[in-house]
Design a protein around this motif. Sequence first.
Motif, PDB file in Angstrom:
ATOM      1  N   CYS A  38       0.869  -1.172   0.000  1.00 13.46           N
ATOM      2  CA  CYS A  38       0.000   0.000   0.000  1.00 13.46           C
ATOM      3  C   CYS A  38       0.913   1.231   0.000  1.00 13.46           C
ATOM      4  N   HIS A  40       0.351   4.064   1.119  1.00 10.60           N
ATOM      5  CA  HIS A  40       0.187   4.845   2.346  1.00 10.60           C
ATOM      6  C   HIS A  40       0.769   4.125   3.562  1.00 10.60           C
ATOM      7  N   CYS A  41       0.505   2.823   3.673  1.00 12.35           N
ATOM      8  CA  CYS A  41       0.845   2.075   4.890  1.00 12.35           C
ATOM      9  C   CYS A  41       2.131   1.268   4.777  1.00 12.35           C
ATOM     10  N   HIS A  49      -6.380  -5.904   3.637  1.00 13.81           N
ATOM     11  CA  HIS A  49      -5.887  -4.578   4.025  1.00 13.81           C
ATOM     12  C   HIS A  49      -6.789  -3.488   3.462  1.00 13.81           C
ATOM     13  N   CYS A  54      -6.932  -0.293   5.840  1.00 16.70           N
ATOM     14  CA  CYS A  54      -6.185   0.871   5.353  1.00 16.70           C
ATOM     15  C   CYS A  54      -6.800   2.180   5.868  1.00 16.70           C
ATOM     16  N   PRO A  55      -6.003   3.016   6.534  1.00 18.58           N
ATOM     17  CA  PRO A  55      -6.540   4.276   7.046  1.00 18.58           C
ATOM     18  C   PRO A  55      -6.939   5.261   5.948  1.00 18.58           C
TER      19      PRO A  55
HETATM   20 ZN   LIG Z   1      -3.014   1.126   3.427  1.00 18.57          ZN
END
Ligand SMILES: [Zn+2]
Length: 100
Positions: A38, A40-41, A49, A54-55
């Motif tokens: 990801c 972002h993560c 996820h 996932c935020p």
């Molecule tokens: Zn994520």
Amino acid sequence: MYDGLSRPQCSVLTQLRISHIGLNSFLHCFHLGPSPNCTHCHVPETASHFVLACPLCCQQHLELIHKVGTAHLSLWLLLGVNSDPKPVLVFVCDNGRRLC
Ligand SMILES: [Zn+2]
């Protein structure tokens, strides 16, 4: 589970259920993405996820929890043969990711 769904909706559900969907973990297996993670993560961007953790999808997660009626979400709960597939389809649609 697929009654009343369009062909694209059935396709998305099937792809989520088998984790063969346009997320980085799957795309990277076929050299279609630079990383399985990801962006972002920095953890593998799997269906789990994406749908559960996932935020980047925080608002959509809250809406999914509200629609399903529990905060104890799992892919089994969302994608099981006796599950109502509409909440997770709305989640995918609202997310705006092109997954197929
Ligand atoms: Zn994520």
